[in-house]
Design a protein around this motif. Structure first.
Motif, PDB file in Angstrom:
ATOM      1  N   GLU A  60       0.705  -1.109  -0.030  1.00  0.00           N
ATOM      2  CA  GLU A  60      -0.035   0.053   0.015  1.00  0.00           C
ATOM      3  C   GLU A  60       0.749   1.000  -0.088  1.00  0.00           C
ATOM      4  N   TYR A  61       0.631   2.350  -0.899  1.00  0.00           N
ATOM      5  CA  TYR A  61       1.352   3.334  -1.020  1.00  0.00           C
ATOM      6  C   TYR A  61       0.567   4.589  -1.555  1.00  0.00           C
ATOM      7  N   GLU A  62      -0.281   4.699  -0.349  1.00  0.00           N
ATOM      8  CA  GLU A  62      -1.525   5.660  -0.749  1.00  0.00           C
ATOM      9  C   GLU A  62      -0.940   7.286  -0.923  1.00  0.00           C
ATOM     10  N   GLU A  63       0.186   7.642  -0.321  1.00  0.00           N
ATOM     11  CA  GLU A  63       0.778   8.916  -0.256  1.00  0.00           C
ATOM     12  C   GLU A  63       1.374   9.207  -1.829  1.00  0.00           C
ATOM     13  N   GLN A  64       2.016   8.265  -2.104  1.00  0.00           N
ATOM     14  CA  GLN A  64       2.611   7.992  -3.518  1.00  0.00           C
ATOM     15  C   GLN A  64       1.612   7.866  -4.749  1.00  0.00           C
ATOM     16  N   GLU A  65       0.629   7.250  -4.543  1.00  0.00           N
ATOM     17  CA  GLU A  65      -0.552   7.176  -5.376  1.00  0.00           C
ATOM     18  C   GLU A  65      -1.087   8.404  -5.643  1.00  0.00           C
ATOM     19  N   ARG A  66      -1.415   9.425  -4.551  1.00  0.00           N
ATOM     20  CA  ARG A  66      -2.031  10.445  -4.784  1.00  0.00           C
ATOM     21  C   ARG A  66      -1.036  11.539  -5.454  1.00  0.00           C
ATOM     22  N   TRP A  67       0.208  11.368  -5.045  1.00  0.00           N
ATOM     23  CA  TRP A  67       1.290  12.162  -5.840  1.00  0.00           C
ATOM     24  C   TRP A  67       1.210  11.986  -7.526  1.00  0.00           C
ATOM     25  N   LEU A  68       1.197  10.631  -7.763  1.00  0.00           N
ATOM     26  CA  LEU A  68       1.241  10.161  -8.998  1.00  0.00           C
ATOM     27  C   LEU A  68      -0.167  10.720  -9.922  1.00  0.00           C
ATOM     28  N   MET A  71       0.399  14.363 -10.518  1.00  0.00           N
ATOM     29  CA  MET A  71       1.539  14.541 -11.555  1.00  0.00           C
ATOM     30  C   MET A  71       1.015  14.123 -12.760  1.00  0.00           C
ATOM     31  N   GLY A  72      -0.106  13.193 -12.903  1.00  0.00           N
ATOM     32  CA  GLY A  72      -0.418  12.424 -13.944  1.00  0.00           C
ATOM     33  C   GLY A  72      -0.582  13.119 -15.327  1.00  0.00           C
ATOM     34  N   TRP A  73      -1.344  14.501 -15.131  1.00  0.00           N
ATOM     35  CA  TRP A  73      -1.711  15.181 -16.198  1.00  0.00           C
ATOM     36  C   TRP A  73      -0.368  15.996 -16.793  1.00  0.00           C
ATOM     37  N   GLY A  74       0.443  16.479 -15.826  1.00  0.00           N
ATOM     38  CA  GLY A  74       1.525  16.979 -16.173  1.00  0.00           C
ATOM     39  C   GLY A  74       2.562  16.021 -16.963  1.00  0.00           C
ATOM     40  N   LEU A  75       2.619  14.620 -16.536  1.00  0.00           N
ATOM     41  CA  LEU A  75       3.447  13.871 -17.297  1.00  0.00           C
ATOM     42  C   LEU A  75       2.828  13.462 -18.724  1.00  0.00           C
ATOM     43  N   PHE A  76       1.692  13.450 -18.516  1.00  0.00           N
ATOM     44  CA  PHE A  76       0.917  12.969 -19.788  1.00  0.00           C
ATOM     45  C   PHE A  76       1.012  14.079 -20.723  1.00  0.00           C
ATOM     46  N   MET A  77       0.873  15.146 -20.495  1.00  0.00           N
ATOM     47  CA  MET A  77       1.193  16.583 -21.430  1.00  0.00           C
ATOM     48  C   MET A  77       2.392  16.758 -21.991  1.00  0.00           C
ATOM     49  N   ALA A  78       3.251  16.419 -21.179  1.00  0.00           N
ATOM     50  CA  ALA A  78       4.814  16.442 -21.357  1.00  0.00           C
ATOM     51  C   ALA A  78       5.081  15.645 -22.551  1.00  0.00           C
ATOM     52  N   ALA A  79       4.523  14.184 -22.620  1.00  0.00           N
ATOM     53  CA  ALA A  79       4.824  13.111 -23.433  1.00  0.00           C
ATOM     54  C   ALA A  79       4.607  13.606 -24.947  1.00  0.00           C
TER      55      ALA A  79
END
Length: 79
Positions: A60-68, A71-79
């Motif tokens: 279980e990595y709830e904090e990291q999942e929330r971070w991801l 960040m998801g949209w920023g990572l997606f848009m940068a690709a």
């Protein structure tokens, strides 16, 4: 979900297409994302059962999942 075979006493992994060196919590996030992809042949209760077992399998990595998620949209848009 399709690459994990569970028996009464063992878990087998197959399909190493995405194998690599990642932070350990990536497995949890990737498994949840993959489990939520729409599939025609699976029943909704299969998905719920699978989502409940992911923390048992990968942790279980709830904090990291929330971070991801943030960040998801920023990572997606940068690709």
């Amino acid at each position: 979900m399709h690459n994990i075979i569970m028996t009464d006493d063992k878990i087998y992994l197959s399909g190493w297409t995405d194998a690599g060196f990642y932070p350990i919590w990536f497995e949890t996030a990737a498994m949840k994302m993959k489990a939520e992809e729409p599939r025609e042949a699976e029943e909704p209760e299969t998905l719920e059962s699978w989502l409940r077992r992911i923390p048992e399998i990968a942790g279980e990595y709830e904090e990291q999942e929330r971070w991801l998620e943030r960040m998801g949209w920023g990572l997606f848009m940068a690709a």
